[in-house]
Design a protein around this motif. Structure first.
Motif, PDB file in Angstrom:
ATOM      1  N   ALA A   1      -0.313  -0.281  13.367  1.00 52.18           N
ATOM      2  CA  ALA A   1      -0.553  -1.987  13.356  1.00 52.18           C
ATOM      3  C   ALA A   1      -2.002  -1.799  14.179  1.00 52.18           C
ATOM      4  O   ALA A   1      -2.895  -2.781  14.227  1.00 52.18           O
ATOM      5  CB  ALA A   1       0.321  -2.518  14.455  1.00 52.18           C
TER       6      ALA A   1
ATOM      7  N   ARG B   1       1.463   2.781   7.801  1.00 47.65           N
ATOM      8  CA  ARG B   1       2.792   2.747   8.300  1.00 47.65           C
ATOM      9  C   ARG B   1       3.680   3.611   7.494  1.00 47.65           C
ATOM     10  O   ARG B   1       4.689   4.465   7.919  1.00 47.65           O
ATOM     11  CB  ARG B   1       3.481   1.515   7.761  1.00 47.65           C
TER      12      ARG B   1
ATOM     13  N   ASN C   1       3.465   5.994  12.662  1.00 45.55           N
ATOM     14  CA  ASN C   1       4.352   5.234  13.167  1.00 45.55           C
ATOM     15  C   ASN C   1       3.710   3.787  13.208  1.00 45.55           C
ATOM     16  O   ASN C   1       2.619   3.674  13.084  1.00 45.55           O
ATOM     17  CB  ASN C   1       4.872   5.687  14.618  1.00 45.55           C
ATOM     18  N   ASP C   2       4.801   2.770  13.143  1.00 42.16           N
ATOM     19  CA  ASP C   2       4.456   1.449  12.964  1.00 42.16           C
ATOM     20  C   ASP C   2       3.820   0.883  14.021  1.00 42.16           C
ATOM     21  O   ASP C   2       2.624   0.227  13.680  1.00 42.16           O
ATOM     22  CB  ASP C   2       5.785   0.291  12.897  1.00 42.16           C
TER      23      ASP C   2
ATOM     24  N   ASP D   1       8.249  -2.002   3.727  1.00 47.73           N
ATOM     25  CA  ASP D   1       7.018  -1.584   3.136  1.00 47.73           C
ATOM     26  C   ASP D   1       6.707  -2.083   1.804  1.00 47.73           C
ATOM     27  O   ASP D   1       5.675  -2.609   1.071  1.00 47.73           O
ATOM     28  CB  ASP D   1       6.957  -0.101   3.286  1.00 47.73           C
TER      29      ASP D   1
END
Length: 158
Positions: A133, A124, A128-129, A59
């Motif tokens: 995305a 993020r 959650n990632d 990050d």
């Protein structure tokens, strides 16, 4: 009607056309400049918040890329002003308008990248990632639809 080399089919001289295009370009750039400057100011202040230390290494990397993109977008979107200042009185307005237009398009592309990276960084942090995305991808598609696809469709359909 026979037109001379310096007159367009609409009756504008090269100089008049350059003046009109310059005024239009400045109006467009004013909107983008304000947005990118506010975004960059926000991004620059993030590093000084107490929660910044909670960012992962990835990050922090996204943050650095986002800051660099924001600074580059700001430079490109402000560039028409010093370019105009540098060539004023040199009878180069058509060339200045062309280059300023190119810088503006570049600045808008960099602004898009800055927004996408800033959203990725923020999402993020709070989601959650994978979900982050997917949301960012959806927003990117929306921007491309609004900024590229719609204008292209309008130009094609007349």
């Amino acid at each position: 009607m026979v037109q001379d080399e310096g007159t367009s089919s609409s009756g504008e001289s090269k100089s008049e056309r350059a003046d009109r295009r310059w005024v239009e370009l400045l109006q467009e750039v004013r909107v983008a400049q304000t947005g990118v400057q506010i975004l960059l100011a926000f991004l620059l202040s993030v590093a000084f918040t107490p929660r910044f230390i909670e960012l992962s290494s990835a990050d922090r990397d996204i943050y650095v890329v986002t800051i660099v993109l924001g600074a580059a977008a700001t430079a490109a979107l402000i560039a028409p002003v010093p370019l105009h200042r540098a060539v004023t009185g040199q009878r180069m307005k058509p060339k200045a308008v062309t280059w300023s237009s190119r810088l503006t398009v570049t600045g808008l592309l960099l602004l898009l990248c800055t927004i996408v990276c800033a959203m990725l960084l923020i999402l993020r942090f709070v989601l959650n990632d994978v979900l982050a995305a997917w949301i960012v991808l959806g927003v990117l598609i929306w921007f491309v639809a609004c900024w590229v696809v719609l204008p292209a469709w309008i130009r094609k359909t007349g």
